[in-house]
Design an enzyme around this catalytic site. Structure first.
Site, PDB file in Angstrom:
ATOM      1  N   LYS A   1    -111.711 -28.078  36.844  1.00  0.00           N
ATOM      2  CA  LYS A   1    -112.344 -28.527  38.088  1.00  0.00           C
ATOM      3  C   LYS A   1    -113.148 -27.379  38.681  1.00  0.00           C
ATOM      4  O   LYS A   1    -112.699 -26.227  38.681  1.00  0.00           O
ATOM      5  CB  LYS A   1    -111.276 -28.987  39.085  1.00  0.00           C
ATOM      6  CG  LYS A   1    -111.771 -29.170  40.512  1.00  0.00           C
ATOM      7  CD  LYS A   1    -110.620 -29.226  41.505  1.00  0.00           C
ATOM      8  CE  LYS A   1    -111.106 -29.033  42.931  1.00  0.00           C
ATOM      9  NZ  LYS A   1    -110.017 -29.018  43.920  1.00  0.00           N
TER      10      LYS A   1
ATOM     11  N   TRP B   1    -110.906 -36.708  42.938  1.00  0.00           N
ATOM     12  CA  TRP B   1    -110.777 -37.328  44.275  1.00  0.00           C
ATOM     13  C   TRP B   1    -110.778 -36.296  45.409  1.00  0.00           C
ATOM     14  O   TRP B   1    -110.178 -36.521  46.460  1.00  0.00           O
ATOM     15  CB  TRP B   1    -109.521 -38.204  44.356  1.00  0.00           C
ATOM     16  CG  TRP B   1    -109.308 -39.034  43.140  1.00  0.00           C
ATOM     17  CD1 TRP B   1    -110.053 -40.118  42.739  1.00  0.00           C
ATOM     18  CD2 TRP B   1    -108.328 -38.843  42.129  1.00  0.00           C
ATOM     19  NE1 TRP B   1    -109.590 -40.602  41.549  1.00  0.00           N
ATOM     20  CE2 TRP B   1    -108.531 -39.842  41.142  1.00  0.00           C
ATOM     21  CE3 TRP B   1    -107.297 -37.926  41.953  1.00  0.00           C
ATOM     22  CZ2 TRP B   1    -107.749 -39.943  40.007  1.00  0.00           C
ATOM     23  CZ3 TRP B   1    -106.511 -38.030  40.820  1.00  0.00           C
ATOM     24  CH2 TRP B   1    -106.737 -39.037  39.865  1.00  0.00           C
ATOM     25  N   HIS B   2    -111.468 -35.191  45.220  1.00  0.00           N
ATOM     26  CA  HIS B   2    -111.511 -34.149  46.251  1.00  0.00           C
ATOM     27  C   HIS B   2    -112.872 -34.113  46.940  1.00  0.00           C
ATOM     28  O   HIS B   2    -113.366 -33.049  47.303  1.00  0.00           O
ATOM     29  CB  HIS B   2    -111.177 -32.783  45.633  1.00  0.00           C
ATOM     30  CG  HIS B   2    -109.798 -32.705  45.059  1.00  0.00           C
ATOM     31  ND1 HIS B   2    -109.372 -31.674  44.242  1.00  0.00           N
ATOM     32  CD2 HIS B   2    -108.737 -33.550  45.186  1.00  0.00           C
ATOM     33  CE1 HIS B   2    -108.116 -31.884  43.890  1.00  0.00           C
ATOM     34  NE2 HIS B   2    -107.702 -33.015  44.449  1.00  0.00           N
ATOM     35  N   TYR B   3    -113.472 -35.272  47.128  1.00  0.00           N
ATOM     36  CA  TYR B   3    -114.772 -35.326  47.795  1.00  0.00           C
ATOM     37  C   TYR B   3    -114.612 -34.987  49.275  1.00  0.00           C
ATOM     38  O   TYR B   3    -113.541 -35.156  49.867  1.00  0.00           O
ATOM     39  CB  TYR B   3    -115.429 -36.696  47.615  1.00  0.00           C
ATOM     40  CG  TYR B   3    -114.525 -37.877  47.878  1.00  0.00           C
ATOM     41  CD1 TYR B   3    -114.308 -38.344  49.163  1.00  0.00           C
ATOM     42  CD2 TYR B   3    -113.875 -38.538  46.831  1.00  0.00           C
ATOM     43  CE1 TYR B   3    -113.475 -39.424  49.412  1.00  0.00           C
ATOM     44  CE2 TYR B   3    -113.051 -39.622  47.063  1.00  0.00           C
ATOM     45  CZ  TYR B   3    -112.849 -40.052  48.351  1.00  0.00           C
ATOM     46  OH  TYR B   3    -112.018 -41.122  48.591  1.00  0.00           O
TER      47      TYR B   3
END
Length: 588
Positions: free
Chosen positions: A420, A522-524
Site C-alpha cells: 500500500k 478502503w483508506h480513502y
C-alpha cells in the site's frame, strides 16, 4: 469580576469537567462493559414535530462519530443519527470468519455499500453503527508522531485519547501462521528492525493491535457509546440525513446551522433541531464520501454544481469534494502446499520509502464463507480474467460468485501479500450524480496519475519479490523450491478484481502491473480539507454552528491503517470541544 477571579473560576470549572476524563485515561478500575450502551432506536420512533432540542446533533455514528457522541454526552444532550442499522446480532459483522461476506454484501440494507470509482476500482463505504470498524480487517495501529505534529494536535491529549479507545476495544492478536511468515520474510528481506508488538508507527516490522478478540469476535466503535451518559445520548438507526437546515435570515453575517432533515426506515420525513445556545453545533461525521456529499446536498459547494442539481446555494465553496485520495493497494497471490488458516492484517512492514507491506490469508472457516463471494481479498484464481474488459461488471462478478459453488477447495490454497502506498500524491474529486443521499456520488481518485506514486508501487512489488525469495516463503510453496515472480504476477493479475482493462504486458512491466491490478484497502480520505472547507478546529468556513470530524479533513491517511487515529480523533475532539466550551462559559 476581577481578572484573577475569572482565572480561578476557570480552573475550578476545568478541574470539575476533566475529572471523569482523567480517571478514564489510565487503567480502568473495572472491566469496560456494554451495560451502559444507550438504547438503539429506529428512526421511525422519533416523533414527527418533536419539540426536544439538542446541544449537539452528530450525523454519522461511525468510527469518529461514536466516540465523539459518547464524550459530548457526558456534559450535554446529544442526538446521534446513523443511516445504517445495528452491528449487534449480525454475524457477518461480528465474526472474522464472515469478513468477506459482510464486506461484499450488496443488499440495500447491508452494513457495506459498494461503489465503483470512475477509475474502475470496486470500493465500499460503511452503512452501520460503528462505521468502518464493522467492515474492516481489524488492524489497529496509531498515526506517526510526524502526522500528529503536521495536523497540529495537542500531543498530550492525543496520548490520553488513544488509550481511552485501546482499553475498551483493542487487543493483541495471537499471531496467525501466515502473519508470522510475513514477519519473518520481512526481516529476512531487510525491512528491519523488528519492533515487536506495538501500536506505534515506527519504521521496520511490527505486530499491531486488533479489534478482534481471541474468539474472532469483532469489537467496534459502536461499543464506545457505552462510555457515554445514556441519559444524555439518543441514538437513531436508519436515519438518513439528507439536508442540514440553516438560518439565513437577513442581518446574519453567516448562515447558521440549526438542524437537520432526515428520513426513517419507512421513508417518512423528520426534522431535529439544536437548542438556542450559541455554542450548540451540528457535527458531520459521515465519512470521506458521506460528509462532502451532505455538504453539497445542503447547499455548500461549487455554485455551478449546486445549481445544476437545483440545490439552493447557501455558500459557494469550490473546494468541497476536491482533493479526494485513496491509498492504492496491489496484492500478490501466493499459492501454498496446504491451505493457510484465515488471517486478516496483524503484521506490517513500514518502509522508509513510504510503502507498507501487509498480508491476509485463507477464507472464513464457516460453510457460509467458503461458498460466498470473497471480494477483493479473495484467494480465488481467474475471477474475471476470461471476460472481455467491457463486460467486466458487478453482474459478471455476481455470476462468478454463484458458479464458485462448484469450485474445489484447492483453489483457495494460498494467501496474499499486499503493498500500500502511503500519502498518495494522486488526487481526484467527488461530485453529485443526483440529490438522493442514499445513492453514491461519483468519485474519482486518479490512481497513479502522479509518477512518484507509481515509483513507490514498483518499489513495493520488488520488496514482495525479495520476501518471496527468503527461506521462510520458499518453505511454504507447493514444492518447497520457491516461486518465480513471473508466475505469481500472472496469478495475481487474475486474482485482483477491478473493472480496469488488462494489458498483455502486465507481468513484463511492473508499472503496468501496478496500474492494471490496483485495488483499494478502503483508506480513502479528503473532500473537506483544512484551510479550504474547514478551519483548524474543523468548523466549516463561511457558516456557523457546523463542524466536520472525520477522515474527510485529512490530506493523507494516518498510519498504516487509519481506524485507530479516527477513533482517537472522535474522543480527542469531544474533549477539545468540551474544554473550549467551558473556557467560554468561564469568560477566559
Amino acid at each position: 469580576m476581577a481578572s484573577s477571579g475569572r482565572v480561578v473560576l476557570f480552573f475550578e470549572l476545568l478541574a470539575c469537567l476533566l475529572c471523569p476524563f482523567e480517571l478514564s485515561q489510565g487503567k480502568a478500575k473495572e472491566p469496560f462493559t456494554l451495560k451502559n450502551l444507550p438504547p438503539l432506536q429506529k428512526a421511525s420512533s422519533y416523533p414527527v414535530g418533536c419539540a426536544t432540542t439538542y446541544d449537539y446533533i452528530i450525523v454519522g455514528g461511525g468510527t469518529a462519530g461514536c466516540p465523539l457522541a459518547a464524550t459530548l454526552s457526558l456534559r450535554y444532550r446529544v442526538l446521534l443519527l446513523e443511516r445504517g442499522g445495528s452491528p449487534y446480532g449480525n454475524r457477518n459483522v461480528s465474526y472474522m470468519e464472515n469478513f468477506h461476506i459482510g464486506l461484499m454484501n450488496m443488499a440495500p440494507d447491508s452494513p457495506s455499500q459498494v461503489f465503483i470509482s470512475t477509475d474502475g476500482v470496486i470500493n465500499a463505504r460503511a452503512r452501520v453503527l460503528g462505521g468502518g470498524t464493522c467492515i474492516n480487517a481489524g488492524f489497529y495501529s496509531r498515526a506517526s508522531s510526524s502526522f500528529i505534529q503536521e495536523v497540529g494536535w495537542d500531543e498530550d491529549l492525543v496520548n490520553k485519547s488513544f488509550p481511552w479507545v485501546e482499553e475498551k476495544i483493542v487487543q493483541w492478536p495471537k499471531i496467525a501462521p501466515w502473519q508470522a511468515a510475513l514477519r519473518d520474510g520481512l526481516l529476512q528481506a531487510g525491512v528491519a528492525p523488528f519492533n515487536g508488538y506495538t501500536y506505534d508507527h515506527v519504521s521496520g516490522t511490527k505486530v499491531g493491535g486488533t479489534i478482534f478478540d481471541e474468539t474472532g469476535y469483532r469489537h467496534t466503535a459502536a461499543d464506545l457509546l457505552a462510555a457515554g451518559d445514556p441519559d444524555n445520548l439518543r441514538v437513531l438507526l436508519h436515519a438518513s440525513v439528507h439536508k442540514i437546515v440553516f438560518d439565513s435570515r437577513q442581518g446574519r453575517l453567516k448562515a447558521r446551522a440549526i438542524g437537520v432533515q432526515f428520513t426513517d426506515e419507512n421513508g417518512r420525513h423528520h426534522q431535529a433541531f439544536l437548542n438556542s445556545n450559541k455554542d450548540s453545533e451540528i457535527i458531520v461525521s459521515a465519512g470521506a464520501i458521506g460528509t462532502p456529499q451532505l455538504l453539497l446536498l445542503s447547499g455548500i459547494g461549487p455554485k455551478n454544481d449546486l445549481q445544476n442539481h437545483n440545490i439552493p446555494v447557501v455558500l459557494h465553496n469550490k473546494y468541497v469534494g476536491k482533493g479526494m485520495a485513496d491509498n492504492p493497494m496491489n496484492s500478490i497471490f501466493i499459492p501454498t502446499r496446504s491451505p493457510p488458516r484465515q488471517s486478516l492484517i496483524e503484521t506490517v512492514g513500514i518502509t522508509e520509502e513510504g510503502v507498507f507491506i501487509e498480508a491476509s490469508s485463507g477464507f472464513g472457516q464457516s460453510s457460509e464463507s467458503v461458498h460466498c463471494h470473497h471480494g477483493i481479498m479473495s484467494a480465488e484464481i481467474g475471477q474475471l480474467s476470461t471476460i472481455p474488459p467491457k463486460q467486466r461488471t458487478l453482474e459478471a462478478a455476481q455470476k462468478y460468485a454463484h458458479n464458485k459453488l462448484n469450485l474445489p477447495k484447492e483453489v483457495f490454497h494460498g494467501g496474499f501479500i499486499l503493498e500500500k502506498i502511503d500519502g498518495p500524491l494522486s488526487t481526484g474529486h467527488l461530485v453529485l450524480t443526483d440529490t438522493d443521499v442514499r445513492n453514491n456520488p461519483a468519485v474519482t481518485f486518479n490512481y497513479f496519475s502522479h509518477p512518484q506514486d507509481l515509483n513507490r508501487c514498483v518499489y513495493g512489488i520488488k520488496t514482495i519479490e525479495r520476501i518471496l525469495k527468503t527461506n521462510r516463503f520458499s518453505e511454504l510453496s507447493a514444492d518447497g523450491a520457491g516461486l518465480s515472480m513471473e508466475r505469481v504476477l500472472n496469478m495475481s493479475v487474475q486474482a485482483n478484481v477491478n473493472l480496469i482493462p488488462k494489458h498483455t504486458n502486465d507481468t513484463e512491466s511492473l508499472e503496468q502491473f501496478c496500474k492494471d491490478t490496483v485495488i483499494t484497502i478502503w483508506h480513502y480520505h479528503g473532500g473537506c480539507h483544512v484551510g479550504k472547507v474547514v478551519d483548524q478546529h474543523y468548523r466549516v468556513l463561511g457558516v456557523s454552528g457546523l463542524r466536520v470530524v472525520d477522515g474527510s479533513i485529512f490530506s493523507r491517511s494516518p498510519g498504516t491503517n487509519p481506524q485507530a487515529t479516527v477513533m482517537m480523533m472522535g474522543r480527542y475532539m469531544g474533549v477539545k470541544i468540551l474544554r473550549e466550551r467551558l473556557g467560554r462559559a468561564a469568560g477566559v
